[in-house]
Design an enzyme around this catalytic site. Structure first.
Site, mmCIF file in Angstrom:
data_model
loop_
_atom_site.group_PDB
_atom_site.id
_atom_site.type_symbol
_atom_site.label_atom_id
_atom_site.label_comp_id
_atom_site.label_asym_id
_atom_site.label_seq_id
_atom_site.Cartn_x
_atom_site.Cartn_y
_atom_site.Cartn_z
ATOM 1 N N THR A 35 0.844 -1.191 0.000
ATOM 2 C CA THR A 35 0.000 0.000 0.000
ATOM 3 C C THR A 35 0.884 1.248 0.000
ATOM 4 O O THR A 35 0.650 2.197 -0.763
ATOM 5 C CB THR A 35 -0.909 -0.010 1.259
ATOM 6 O OG1 THR A 35 -1.784 -1.129 1.154
ATOM 7 C CG2 THR A 35 -1.715 1.267 1.384
ATOM 8 N N CYS A 92 -14.367 -5.729 2.569
ATOM 9 C CA CYS A 92 -13.991 -4.412 3.088
ATOM 10 C C CYS A 92 -13.083 -4.629 4.285
ATOM 11 O O CYS A 92 -13.030 -5.716 4.838
ATOM 12 C CB CYS A 92 -15.222 -3.647 3.566
ATOM 13 S SG CYS A 92 -16.399 -3.353 2.269
ATOM 14 N N THR A 126 13.361 4.015 10.524
ATOM 15 C CA THR A 126 14.243 2.870 10.778
ATOM 16 C C THR A 126 13.739 1.643 10.036
ATOM 17 O O THR A 126 12.553 1.318 10.092
ATOM 18 C CB THR A 126 14.291 2.575 12.303
ATOM 19 O OG1 THR A 126 14.699 3.770 12.957
ATOM 20 C CG2 THR A 126 15.249 1.450 12.627
ATOM 21 N N GLN A 161 0.179 -9.602 -6.635
ATOM 22 C CA GLN A 161 -0.446 -10.930 -6.713
ATOM 23 C C GLN A 161 0.246 -11.845 -7.710
ATOM 24 O O GLN A 161 -0.028 -13.043 -7.743
ATOM 25 C CB GLN A 161 -1.934 -10.802 -7.071
ATOM 26 C CG GLN A 161 -2.746 -10.087 -6.005
ATOM 27 C CD GLN A 161 -2.851 -10.866 -4.684
ATOM 28 O OE1 GLN A 161 -2.445 -12.026 -4.585
ATOM 29 N NE2 GLN A 161 -3.391 -10.217 -3.664
ATOM 30 N N HIS A 178 3.950 -10.181 2.411
ATOM 31 C CA HIS A 178 3.055 -11.204 2.980
ATOM 32 C C HIS A 178 2.164 -11.893 1.949
ATOM 33 O O HIS A 178 1.455 -12.829 2.278
ATOM 34 C CB HIS A 178 2.220 -10.623 4.127
ATOM 35 C CG HIS A 178 1.112 -9.694 3.727
ATOM 36 N ND1 HIS A 178 -0.205 -10.070 3.752
ATOM 37 C CD2 HIS A 178 1.121 -8.413 3.298
ATOM 38 C CE1 HIS A 178 -0.954 -9.039 3.376
ATOM 39 N NE2 HIS A 178 -0.174 -8.025 3.101
HETATM 40 N N1 PLP Z 1 -2.034 -4.562 -4.326
HETATM 41 C C1 PLP Z 1 -2.751 -5.676 -4.481
HETATM 42 C C2 PLP Z 1 -3.037 -6.173 -5.863
HETATM 43 C C3 PLP Z 1 -3.229 -6.361 -3.365
HETATM 44 O O1 PLP Z 1 -3.934 -7.491 -3.534
HETATM 45 C C4 PLP Z 1 -2.938 -5.853 -2.084
HETATM 46 C C5 PLP Z 1 -3.486 -6.512 -0.884
HETATM 47 O O2 PLP Z 1 -4.505 -7.185 -0.920
HETATM 48 C C6 PLP Z 1 -2.170 -4.696 -1.973
HETATM 49 C C7 PLP Z 1 -1.729 -4.074 -3.121
HETATM 50 C C8 PLP Z 1 -1.794 -4.128 -0.628
HETATM 51 O O3 PLP Z 1 -0.812 -4.922 -0.035
HETATM 52 P P1 PLP Z 1 -0.297 -4.671 1.460
HETATM 53 O O4 PLP Z 1 -1.161 -5.512 2.339
HETATM 54 O O5 PLP Z 1 1.137 -5.114 1.475
HETATM 55 O O6 PLP Z 1 -0.430 -3.218 1.748
#
Ligand code: PLP
Length: 381
Positions: free
Chosen positions: A77, A319, A234, A173, A195
């Site tokens: 994100t 959501c 950090t 993904q 993750h």
């Molecule tokens: N982009 C995609 C395509 C995702 O599926 C996700 C999470 O579901 C993210 C970005 C966000 O990932 P993160 O949980 O590392 O912020």
């Protein structure tokens, strides 16, 4: 007291978060044994710095990019936000099926429509690009989190670069499901998440091509000079080390993924024969992801049924509150709202066995039968 046998759980929600791999857990635990801030000059600090730089080299090797092009972040994100907000582009064009962390990152984004299979309409992108000469950034994901549909990123790059625009791809993904190469894709920026590929939560990567214009990417987080002044704070060395191990291992999973694809394909056929709609079925898709409906049963009811039966899946669109929302992805594909409300997502991975998918298929049929019988009884009453 006699114990009732509890059947083990079947985890089919890899696209939400993938199980941490054993060697990753070992790498994380080892790093956590000792303190160390990578900005400190003493031995502990130098050890921390070494861990980060080794991770950078290892990830760069797997992704076919230069170590200096990797910026560690706290999540995908954050990386997506950095990509979309860090450059002085006047226009930001994003596909209508992007993750919310792309859709919501920039102030004003223009949406690139997709076809009924969920694939970006290249002619629409070209028309959007030609509408103005303002410097533009195009952001199109490599593979969709809800449907698994893979986008023609190389073609998008060719179109965008011909019009002087830059391209970012969210490859979150795709990693661990299909081969991912930064240089082969030709994009200017690429996002990854730890993750989603078997690493711990708490690390992400933005790969930034060395030549992203004269203006360097502006940091989202300001303060310290970490990550070559691109991301203050950090560094989370345990998460970074774990991510590096996960990215390395992900590259070896392709034969396993082909097996998973065969099992999912069989499941899709059996469910389709009983009325399921599989979204994006006519497009190139990830080998681990199926988004499908069950006639007459909404997503929440299906989720509950599978959970009670020991199977973790998700609704196409969950959501943050845990409630099932309307999927903007299916809406963009022209799926009617009533049908979209019956969509669930099955996402498998490296620990998934054929028996896991068979268990899912059996439970799917059980619920389908139960609902079918009830409907018949109601009609007869
Ligand atoms: N982009 C995609 C395509 C995702 O599926 C996700 C999470 O579901 C993210 C970005 C966000 O990932 P993160 O949980 O590392 O912020």
């Amino acid at each position: 007291m006699p114990h009732e046998a509890v059947p083990s759980r079947t985890y089919l929600d890899y696209n939400a978060t993938a199980p941490m791999r054993d060697p990753v857990r070992a790498a994380v635990c080892e790093v956590l044994q000792q303190p160390g801030n990578a900005s400190s000059v003493h031995a502990e600090g130098r050890r921390a710095r070494h861990i980060i730089e080794e991770a950078r080299i290892s990830i760069a090797e797997t992704l076919n990019c230069f170590p200096g092009e990797i910026v560690f972040t706290g999540s995908a994100t954050e990386a997506n936000n950095m990509a979309l907000r860090g450059l002085p582009c006047r226009r930001v064009l994003v596909s209508a099926v992007e993750h919310p962390s792309v859709l919501g990152a920039a102030e004003a984004v223009e949406h690139i429509p997709v076809d009924r299979q969920g694939v970006v309409r290249l002619e629409a992108l070209e028309a959007l690009l030609k509408r103005s000469e303002d410097p533009a950034l195009v952001s199109v994901m490599l593979a969709n989190n809800e449907t698994g549909v893979i986008q023609p990123v190389r073609q998008i790059v060719a179109l965008a670069h011909a019009c002087g625009a830059m391209v970012h791809t969210d490859a979150v993904q795709a990693l661990g499901r299909i081969p991912v190469s930064f240089s082969d894709l030709g994009v200017d920026m690429m996002t990854l998440s730890s993750h989603k590929c078997g690493g711990p939560v708490g690390a992400g990567v933005l790969v930034v091509k060395d030549n992203t214009g004269e203006e360097p990417l502006h940091p989202l987080l300001r303060g310290g000079t970490q990550e070559n002044r691109r991301r203050a704070g950090t560094e989370n060395i345990a998460a970074i080390a774990g991510m590096a191990r996960a990215v390395e291992l992900a590259a070896y999973d392709m034969p396993r993924m082909r097996q998973v694809e065969t099992w999912l394909h069989r499941m899709e056929q059996e469910c389709q024969a009983l009325g399921a709609v599989v979204f994006g079925a006519g497009a190139e898709r990830l080998p681990n992801t199926t988004c499908l409906t069950m006639p007459g049963v909404n997503s929440s009811t299906q989720l509950m049924h599978f959970d009670l039966a020991g199977i973790a899946i998700s609704a196409g669109a969950a959501c943050t509150s845990g409630k099932v929302g309307q999927s903007h992805v299916l809406a963009a594909m022209g799926v009617e709202a009533g049908t979209a409300q019956r969509a669930i997502r099955v996402s498998a991975g490296w620990h998934t066995s054929e028996a896991d998918i068979q268990r899912f298929t059996k439970e799917w049929k059980t619920l389908r039968d139960r609902v079918g019988k009830k409907a018949k009884e109601e009609l007869a009453a």
